[in-house]
Enzyme design. Structure first.
Site, short mmCIF file in Angstrom:
data_model
loop_
_atom_site.label_atom_id
_atom_site.label_comp_id
_atom_site.label_asym_id
_atom_site.label_seq_id
_atom_site.Cartn_x
_atom_site.Cartn_y
_atom_site.Cartn_z
CB SER A 196 11.70 2.85 6.18
OG SER A 196 10.68 3.02 7.12
CE LYS A 255 17.42 10.86 4.29
NZ LYS A 255 18.13 11.62 5.34
N GLY A 308 0.80 -1.21 0.00
CA GLY A 308 0.00 0.00 0.00
C GLY A 308 0.83 1.26 0.00
CB SER A 311 7.46 -0.33 -2.91
OG SER A 311 6.64 -1.48 -2.90
CB SER A 357 10.01 -4.71 7.09
OG SER A 357 11.33 -5.18 7.07
CD GLN A 391 11.15 -3.68 -0.71
OE1 GLN A 391 12.14 -3.50 -1.41
NE2 GLN A 391 10.70 -4.90 -0.45
CD GLU A 450 9.67 0.72 9.77
OE1 GLU A 450 10.50 0.83 8.85
OE2 GLU A 450 9.63 -0.24 10.54
#
Ligand code: FES
Length: 936
Positions: A703, A891, A662, A665, A701, A705, A895
């Site tokens: 952050s 970056k 969602g 990516s 996970s 991808q 999260e």
């Protein structure tokens, strides 16, 4: 079939069926009519995912018996678009504004909005909040949904929609889904590439796959927190229940009946073997006819339970007399983490001010709208699992161990994922589906009920943190002592990750001379705590930000200013000894927030003066929270591979196994790859993640991808570009234009050359040209003092919150959040903003309302998550301090967005009332207690 005859219309088409009149409308739509666009999130009328219009009124289709639909008209999401596929303005606006992320709530949200707009074509914001109040969204923070609904109102102009999203909507058509010209996709607000199915209801989630031959799985779970059990006569049970094909027990697990994230942490049985460590643990599984196994009452099940004394809470887990829940983990301590630098005692002793506090947080539930679901089957001796997941390759590898099969005999195909937030990083339903398919030889499907999802899956770690911060007279930090205990529940899951990540981040995003930061993950008889957006960092941030506020107050320094003085910058050395080389944009974030901070301060003070004068109990306050977050795994290998190829017909295809849960990516990676190759992103075809068809992109996970797979995509695109240019003997600046007739035209200045693709041999993945890129962030192993380089780069950010507190009843309303985040480079600003807004909503929930209590809040009416009415006005400021190692400077932000929200809100409550909240959520009783403790 026995039943009554019901005649009704759905999207203008007449239906007549004979059915039990008590069946749910949603089941008839999905199962009988094949209209799976209407989703099921709770089957209890709490989440609104199944919202449809019945004679024009929005209703939860899970609450409507089909017998009540006789003679009436139903409209579902499939009925919104025109017969030619032209999207309705509302659908187009959702796409343009970024109103759909995972898409699980989107059909329900659209139908609620459709009802609203039919009544109020030019809805005010207040009307939109009222109209959408029955539908929960866990991803977006509602901001872009509200924008989309308001933009699509009758009075909305085309330009209004465009300005809301920086994109354009052409009449009632969807925006160009990939309209950026070649070379300009990065930084463009293109609509998400996978967006159209999300707004039409065509997206196939894990419970949407029709297969009438499949058996159904029902898991029998422990009703007790800590217990032993015995299994009865299974033959007698199956004989007594025709339609039950098989009852699975621990002995049916063909390989290792243990799974877990780390090699040393594979401790959770697929099916418990006579002993359970938490309520909700799987003990048996029934496989058979769906109606038969659903009708079996609990007391008929062939299992007998014997309770054991439970170990609940961190203190109980650490009690020397507590039961040892895992023999190899004395004291119920799973793991400890440590970062030590400098002489903390000396640093604190010479500080001008010190402050100490203890802070507690509780279990938090992911509450993704799509529960765990999937289907498994055996194909040519291989096991195929279709399921909702954040990590298809880890799932494949773990399933191979559980099934006792070589890895190449397991295939995992991720469905669309209706939200994850870390909760779908662990295996859930997949092993039992696979085992069921293996032992019966038939496809097996299953979906967790909402209570089952909440009981059986991982949670955010409850924490108890005690920390001391010291500073000199200028407010510069001198020393930090920090210890955090985390309730990791019954099994290891991601406990080691939390234990290692927290000490690294425990100082906050600040430079400090000396630090001693430690952590423990403690086993209890609670559900396993796992990964949840931040891996313990949000809990740590509540502590370090409160203590920064303390120091600011003690030293008479403005709260934003003390953060600015201490902010990590380029050249700063972190507590792990990592000297930051680039892209440390916290100072820029604070600078961006400073004008808001000043004006909101004035607002709050003026409001409170009026409140005192008029005798009203509301007090207004502002707070600030700052954060940092290491992108990717902590000091562990973290590779991602992406491939890009050109097919004989000229199709440029991207092969990425990164699960888009969602956050976008799939779109971001395509934007990066397109620019690296030098083609328009609209020309890319994408092969969806599939462990057979795409390379391993690792898990979605941490952050990671955008940074890791984005780098891999850039490398793949650049490598493919080099191949094309070499074939054409063209220079580095040449333009590449694939054509649909099997050619690539390469223009290099005045020279043009044509590559005839069909003359090239077809190789791997059906491509005539294929390139791959692999990226693994450069980190080092931390030594025993936690010294080293745990991450290649960090996200930074800060948020300001404006809240109103009712000092008589303790309620808190968050009016406004201004968020500034250093994202390196916003590959797609709309998607980045969506991540920030969604993170803020989850941070608000953490601060004010979310508390999972096993056995008591196993549903979405007792477990509260923010509704659209709780969502504050959010302004997002994107700071782009380019990261040289990132793809085009990018970056991650998934999260980081959540981390500073709760500290900012808690700081604002304190600013408003003097109440120091040390235990979240800040429910009214806690707020009133803290106000009283503060002398209010
Ligand atoms: Fe709303 Fe995911 S987009 S729940």
């Amino acid at each position: 079939m026995d039943g009554i005859t019901i005649r009704f219309t759905v999207n203008g088409i007449a239906w007549e069926l004979t059915s039990d009149g008590r069946r749910r409308l949603v089941d008839v739509l999905r199962e009988d009519l094949g209209l799976t666009g209407t989703k099921v999130g709770c089957n209890a009328g709490d989440c609104g995912a199944c919202t449809v219009r019945l004679d024009g009124d929005q209703v939860c289709a899970c609450l409507v018996p089909i017998g009540q639909v006789d003679g009436r008209a139903v409209t579902t999401v499939e009925g919104l678009a025109g017969a030619d596929g032209t999207l309705a303005p509302l659908q187009a606006a959702f796409l343009a504004c970024g109103g759909a992320q995972c898409g699980a709530c989107t059909p329900g949200m659209l139908m609620a909005a459709d009802d609203l707009l039919a009544r109020h074509p030019s809805s005010s914001r207040g009307q939109v909040l009222d109209g959408l109040g029955g539908v929960l969204c866990r991803c977006t923070g509602y901001t872009k949904i509200v924008e989309a609904v308001m933009a699509s109102g009758e009075a909305a102009s085309e330009a209004r929609i465009g300005s809301a999203a920086g994109s354009s909507v052409s009449g009632s058509r969807a925006p160009e889904t990939a309209s950026a010209p070649a070379g300009s996709a990065v930084g463009a607000r293109i609509a998400r590439l996978d967006g159209v199915p999300k707004v039409t209801g065509a997206e196939i989630f894990a419970d949407d796959l029709p297969d009438t031959s499949a058996l159904t799985l029902r898991v029998v779970r422990s009703p007790l927190t800590h217990a032993t059990f015995s299994v009865g006569d299974l033959d007698a049970f199956t004989t007594a229940h025709p339609g039950v094909v098989r009852v699975l027990v621990a002995a049916d697990v063909p390989g290792a009946n243990r799974y877990g994230i780390y090699e040393t942490g594979k401790d959770q049985p697929v099916l418990a073997d006579g002993y359970v460590r938490f309520a909700g643990e799987a003990a048996l599984a029934l496989v058979g006819d769906a109606h038969v196994i659903a009708a079996i009452r609990d007391e008929e099940l062939p299992i007998a339970w014997t309770p054991l004394p439970p170990v609940l809470g961190i203190s109980a887990g650490l009690d020397p007399d507590a039961a040892q829940l895992h023999e190899d983990r004395p004291g119920n301590v799973l793991i400890e983490g440590r970062v030590a630098r400098g002489d903390v005692d000396a640093a604190l002793a010479r500080s001008a001010a010190t402050t100490t506090g203890t802070f507690e947080t509780t279990f938090v539930e992911h509450a993704y709208i799509e529960p765990e679901a999937g289907m498994a089957r055996v194909v040519d001796g291989r096991v195929e699992v279709w399921a909702t997941t954040q990590t298809p390759y880890m799932d494949r590898d773990e399933l191979a161990l559980i099934l006792g099969l070589p890895r190449d005999r397991v295939r995992v195909i991720p469905s669309a994922c209706g939200g994850g937030f870390g909760g779908k990083l662990d295996l859930s339903i997949q092993p039992l589906l696979a085992i069921g398919a293996m032992v019966t030889g038939r496809p097996v499907r299953g979906v967790y009920s909402r209570p089952e999802s909440m009981r059986a899956t991982t949670k955010r770690h409850p924490s108890r943190i005690t920390a001391t911060f010291g500073a000199d007279l200028d407010g510069r930090l001198t020393g930090v002592r920090f210890h955090g205990d985390f309730d990791t529940g019954a099994y290891a899951s991601w406990g080691p990750t939390v234990a290692h990540r927290v000490p690294v981040h425990a100082t906050g995003p600040y430079a400090v001379e000396a630090a001693l930061c430690t952590s423990r993950a403690v086993h209890t008889n609670a559900p396993p705590s796992g990964a949840f957006r931040g891996f313990g960092v949000p809990q740590a941030a509540i502590a370090h930000e409160a203590l920064l506020d303390d120091l600011a107050a003690a030293l008479g320094i403005d709260r934003l200013e003390i953060r600015r003085r201490n902010a990590l910058r380029v050249g700063s050395v972190t507590a792990t000894g990592h000297e930051l080389q680039a892209s440390a944009g916290l100072s820029a974030c604070l600078d961006a927030l400073a004008p808001y901070w000043a004006s909101l301060m004035v607002d709050a003070r003026a409001f409170n003066s009026r409140a005192v004068a008029t005798g009203t109990p509301i007090r207004r306050g502002i707070g600030i929270g700052a954060m940092w977050y290491g992108i990717g795994n902590t000091s562990l290998p973290n590779p991602s591979a992406v491939e890009m190829g050109i097919e004989p017909d000229g199709t440029v295809r991207l092969f990425s196994g990164a699960a888009d849960i969602g956050q976008g990516s799939a779109t971001v990676i395509a934007q990066i790859a397109a620019d690296a190759l030098g083609v328009a992103v609209s020309t890319l075809a994408r092969t969806a993640p599939d462990t057979d068809l795409t390379p391993d992109a690792g898990k979605t996970s941490a952050s990671r991808q955008t940074f890791v797979s984005g780098n891999a995509a850039k490398l793949a695109g650049e490598a493919l570009r080099r191949q094309v240019l070499a074939l054409a003997e063209a220079g580095a600046e040449a333009r590449i234009e694939p054509t649909p007739d099997g050619r690539i035209v390469v223009r290099d200045g005045d020279a043009t050359s044509v590559i005839e693709l069909r003359e090239l041999p077809v190789g791997a993945r059906g491509c005539v040209l294929l390139a791959s890129g692999t990226y693994d962030p450069k980190t080092t192993i931390l030594d025993e003092s936690g010294q080293g380089v745990p991450y290649e780069t960090y996200g930074f950010g800060a948020q300001v919150a404006l809240v109103d507190v009712d000092t008589e009843i303790g309620t808190v309303v968050v009016r406004r959040i201004v968020a500034a985040h250093d994202v390196g480079r916003a590959i797609n600003p709309t998607l980045v903003e969506g991540q920030v807004e969604g993170g803020i909503a989850q941070g608000l929930g953490l601060a004010l309302m979310e508390a999972y209590v096993p056995g008591r809040t196993d549903n979405l009416h007792d477990y509260l998550i923010p509704t659209v009415g709780d969502a504050p006005t959010i302004e997002v400021i994107l700071v782009e301090d380019a990261e040289p190692s990132g793809p085009y400077g990018a970056k991650g932000v998934g999260e980081p967005a959540l981390v500073p929200t709760a500290p900012a809100i808690l700081g604002a409550i304190r600013d408003a009332t003097g109440a120091r909240i040390t235990c979240v959520p800040a429910t009214p009783d806690r707020v009133l207690g803290a106000i009283a403790a503060a002398g209010g």
